[in-house]
Design an enzyme around this catalytic site. Structure first.
Site, PDB file in Angstrom:
ATOM      1  N   CYS A   1      -1.722  -2.392  -9.550  1.00  0.00           N
ATOM      2  CA  CYS A   1      -2.081  -3.488  -8.643  1.00  0.00           C
ATOM      3  C   CYS A   1      -3.422  -3.219  -7.984  1.00  0.00           C
ATOM      4  CB  CYS A   1      -1.024  -3.629  -7.554  1.00  0.00           C
ATOM      5  SG  CYS A   1       0.365  -4.652  -8.029  1.00  0.00           S
TER       6      CYS A   1
ATOM      7  N   ASN B   1      10.097   2.015  -7.611  1.00  0.00           N
ATOM      8  CA  ASN B   1       9.235   3.177  -7.380  1.00  0.00           C
ATOM      9  C   ASN B   1       9.974   4.501  -7.544  1.00  0.00           C
ATOM     10  OD1 ASN B   1       7.122   1.471  -7.016  1.00  0.00           O
ATOM     11  ND2 ASN B   1       7.010   1.679  -4.782  1.00  0.00           N
TER      12      ASN B   1
ATOM     13  N   ARG C   1      -8.076   3.044  -5.056  1.00  0.00           N
ATOM     14  CA  ARG C   1      -6.857   3.864  -5.005  1.00  0.00           C
ATOM     15  C   ARG C   1      -7.173   5.225  -5.614  1.00  0.00           C
ATOM     16  NH1 ARG C   1      -1.790  -0.003  -6.537  1.00  0.00           N
ATOM     17  NH2 ARG C   1      -0.573   1.718  -5.722  1.00  0.00           N
TER      18      ARG C   1
ATOM     19  N   ASP D   1       4.335  -2.698   1.117  1.00  0.00           N
ATOM     20  CA  ASP D   1       4.772  -3.570   0.022  1.00  0.00           C
ATOM     21  C   ASP D   1       5.455  -4.840   0.538  1.00  0.00           C
ATOM     22  OD1 ASP D   1       3.726  -1.898  -1.850  1.00  0.00           O
ATOM     23  OD2 ASP D   1       5.630  -1.011  -2.462  1.00  0.00           O
TER      24      ASP D   1
HETATM   25  C1  UD1 Z   1       2.995   3.989  -3.891  1.00  0.00           C
HETATM   26  C2  UD1 Z   1       3.854   2.860  -4.383  1.00  0.00           C
HETATM   27  C3  UD1 Z   1       3.347   1.524  -3.860  1.00  0.00           C
HETATM   28  C4  UD1 Z   1       3.222   1.562  -2.331  1.00  0.00           C
HETATM   29  C5  UD1 Z   1       2.435   2.779  -1.882  1.00  0.00           C
HETATM   30  C6  UD1 Z   1       2.451   2.968  -0.377  1.00  0.00           C
HETATM   31  C7  UD1 Z   1       4.685   3.639  -6.519  1.00  0.00           C
HETATM   32  C8  UD1 Z   1       4.644   3.523  -7.992  1.00  0.00           C
HETATM   33  N1  UD1 Z   1       3.825   2.865  -5.836  1.00  0.00           N
HETATM   34  O1  UD1 Z   1       1.678   3.782  -4.393  1.00  0.00           O
HETATM   35  O2  UD1 Z   1       4.289   0.517  -4.231  1.00  0.00           O
HETATM   36  O3  UD1 Z   1       2.562   0.406  -1.894  1.00  0.00           O
HETATM   37  O4  UD1 Z   1       2.996   3.986  -2.451  1.00  0.00           O
HETATM   38  O5  UD1 Z   1       3.728   3.000   0.110  1.00  0.00           O
HETATM   39  O6  UD1 Z   1       5.502   4.355  -5.962  1.00  0.00           O
HETATM   40  N2  UD1 Z   1      -4.837   7.961  -1.288  1.00  0.00           N
HETATM   41  C9  UD1 Z   1      -5.973   8.743  -1.287  1.00  0.00           C
HETATM   42  N3  UD1 Z   1      -6.057   9.781  -2.187  1.00  0.00           N
HETATM   43  C10 UD1 Z   1      -5.072  10.064  -3.060  1.00  0.00           C
HETATM   44  C11 UD1 Z   1      -3.915   9.281  -3.048  1.00  0.00           C
HETATM   45  C12 UD1 Z   1      -3.820   8.219  -2.148  1.00  0.00           C
HETATM   46  O7  UD1 Z   1      -6.900   8.514  -0.498  1.00  0.00           O
HETATM   47  O8  UD1 Z   1      -5.205  11.018  -3.838  1.00  0.00           O
HETATM   48  C13 UD1 Z   1      -4.719   6.839  -0.316  1.00  0.00           C
HETATM   49  C14 UD1 Z   1      -4.616   5.479  -0.997  1.00  0.00           C
HETATM   50  O9  UD1 Z   1      -5.892   4.973  -1.312  1.00  0.00           O
HETATM   51  C15 UD1 Z   1      -3.897   4.667   0.043  1.00  0.00           C
HETATM   52  C16 UD1 Z   1      -2.974   5.695   0.705  1.00  0.00           C
HETATM   53  O10 UD1 Z   1      -3.479   6.975   0.354  1.00  0.00           O
HETATM   54  O11 UD1 Z   1      -4.796   4.171   0.979  1.00  0.00           O
HETATM   55  C17 UD1 Z   1      -1.526   5.625   0.274  1.00  0.00           C
HETATM   56  O12 UD1 Z   1      -1.458   5.595  -1.131  1.00  0.00           O
HETATM   57  P1  UD1 Z   1      -0.231   6.198  -1.945  1.00  0.00           P
HETATM   58  O13 UD1 Z   1       0.903   6.503  -1.016  1.00  0.00           O
HETATM   59  O14 UD1 Z   1      -0.715   7.291  -2.805  1.00  0.00           O
HETATM   60  O15 UD1 Z   1       0.172   4.965  -2.857  1.00  0.00           O
HETATM   61  P2  UD1 Z   1       0.631   4.982  -4.367  1.00  0.00           P
HETATM   62  O16 UD1 Z   1       1.356   6.248  -4.657  1.00  0.00           O
HETATM   63  O17 UD1 Z   1      -0.510   4.583  -5.226  1.00  0.00           O
END
Ligand code: UD1
Length: 434
Positions: free
Chosen positions: A122, A28, A127, A310
């Site tokens: 995934c 990541n 998301r 994760d």
């Molecule tokens: C990243 C990681 C993933 C890890 C996750 C949480 C990478 C490439 N992937 O994913 O391995 O499982 O962090 O630690 O680094 N959300 C919203 N709006 C947004 C963005 C996020 O509601 O604009 C929500 C998501 O639906 C989720 C939560 O916030 O419920 C956390 O997501 P986020 O931290 O953004 O995960 P990723 O960046 O997709």
């Protein structure tokens, strides 16, 4: 034999994991840092880059956009950005990895424009990327989504005060990438504190950016006109390290995970100790060993420094081996229990109620045909196969190679019995040169 040839992994359970394993660079962090290289105007050297499918895909994307990449070793890459062109990366590759959403931030910063398909990755439930887009809008970009493509454009990016409604790694990374070249100061509040965010900030600062506060709730960025080159080593992958730590505990073995940053693994260390597992922490390595029975425990996922989502599927496998009742609560994603159906096929007794899974542990698992429903579920099922009686045939293993470098070889070197079944029907012990 290439990993794309592998159709199934056949795991024979019963062996304890024993020995030392060197942990690769963090997936990541690499996936955030590679888009940052698009912001460089001079040569960048990256070390400790994990050789995994998601990174290979990101490298192909960056290369397709005119970056010259020279390999200096399996895990060291040199980037020359002088031929960089365009703000629209190749869609067919972009759709393969969720982290390609980071191209929005870096291309917007570099070219004032970005055209990126709505990200895949995934399947962990919805998301959304609303926080990313809200932030880009605050920086002065016009955002619209048409026919599955996100279009961003700004005549000029200007620093802004942005409060994230949810703590999001992706939004934090993307807005850092978008803000480093904006005019003036950007303040990002309620940001993710993950070590990968800090690694990105260190890399950007090495390139000449002014990013302060990464690792806390507030990041302040003073925009600069251009970024130069840098040399940077990617941090060790705490999720890979946690996979081996939980695997050692589950199999009742003794494993030293080497070249890690133990601070990044405190939540895992604490949970293992709570479950009766011995964990010895040294400056750059951690040794996990178990001789006695496991104690049941409750596990709740949270953003860093909480227990990482994760590692939740792997934590669940470990809890199936702990006699008694344990509860796993998934607080980060809405739909991260798809591995439960697979574990049930192996005899695990788990009931899911909304965000909670109740595990009646201590019932021995038995080998079965199962599918890697996503990357970390795949790793969890591999470990489940190691503690199950008999043979587990794991399908959809492509997911695993997206995020783990050399996983079967590393496990085999620790005593696991894993064979590959290739698409053509041939099979071989992992580690065989053919
Ligand atoms: C990243 C990681 C993933 C890890 C996750 C949480 C990478 C490439 N992937 O994913 O391995 O499982 O962090 O630690 O680094 N959300 C919203 N709006 C947004 C963005 C996020 O509601 O604009 C929500 C998501 O639906 C989720 C939560 O916030 O419920 C956390 O997501 P986020 O931290 O953004 O995960 P990723 O960046 O997709």
């Amino acid at each position: 034999m290439g990993e794309d040839e592998v159709q199934k992994l056949i795991v024979r359970g019963g062996n304890r994991l024993q020995g030392r394993v060197k942990i690769s660079g963090a997936k990541n962090a690499a996936l955030a840092i590679l888009p940052a290289v698009l912001l460089a105007s001079e040569k960048v050297l990256l070390n400790n880059v994990p050789d995994i499918i998601d990174v290979r895909t990101m490298l192909r994307i960056v290369e397709d956009m005119g970056m010259t990449i020279r390999r200096r070793g399996r895990n060291s890459l040199e980037f020359h950005p002088s031929g960089l062109r365009g703000f629209s990366p190749p869609f067919s590759l972009v759709q393969k990895i969720r982290a390609s959403s980071y191209l929005m931030g870096s291309l917007l910063g570099r070219f004032g424009k970005a055209m990126v398909p709505v990200p895949g990755g995934c399947d962990l439930g919805p998301r959304p990327i609303d926080q990313h887009l809200k932030g880009f809008t605050a920086l002065g970009a016009a955002c619209r989504i048409e026919h599955g493509v996100i279009r961003l454009a700004a005549d000029k990016l200007t620093g802004a005060h942005i409060y994230l409604d949810v703590v999001s790694v992706g939004a934090t990374v993307n807005l850092m990438l978008g803000a480093v070249l904006a005019e003036g100061r950007t303040v990002l509040e309620n940001v993710a504190k993950e070590p990968e965010v800090v690694d990105l900030a260190n890399m950007l600062n090495a390139m000449g950016a002014v990013v302060k506060g990464a690792g806390t709730d507030v990041i302040k960025i003073d925009g600069v006109r251009a970024l130069g080159g840098a040399e940077h080593a990617i941090i060790p992958d705490r999720i890979e390290a946690g996979t081996f730590m939980l695997g050692a505990a589950a199999t009742g073995g003794k494993v030293t995970v080497g070249e890690v940053i133990p601070k990044h693994l405190e939540a895992v260390t604490a949970k293992l100790r709570e479950m009766g597992v011995a964990v010895e922490v040294e400056p750059e390595q951690i040794t996990v060993s178990r001789t006695g029975p496991l104690l049941p425990s409750d596990l709740k996922t949270f953003p860093y420094p909480g227990f990482p989502t994760d590692l939740q599927p792997l934590g669940m496998v470990l809890l199936t081996a702990a006699p008694g009742t344990s509860i796993v609560t998934e607080n980060v994603f809405d739909n991260r229990f798809r591995h439960v159906d697979e574990l049930e096929k192996m005899g695990a007794q788990i009931k899911v109620e909304g965000r909670a899974a109740v595990i009646d542990g201590g019932v021995p698992l038995s080998g079965a045909p199962v599918s890697a429903t996503d990357l970390r579920a795949g790793a969890a099922l591999l470990v489940a196969g190691l503690i199950a009686r008999g043979e587990t045939v794991l399908g959809e293993v492509d997911h695993i190679y997206r995020g783990y470098e050399n996983i079967e070889n590393k496990l085999t070197a620790l005593g696991a019995q894993i064979k590959r079944q290739n698409r053509g029907g041939s099979s071989g012990l992992t580690g065989d040169p053919g």
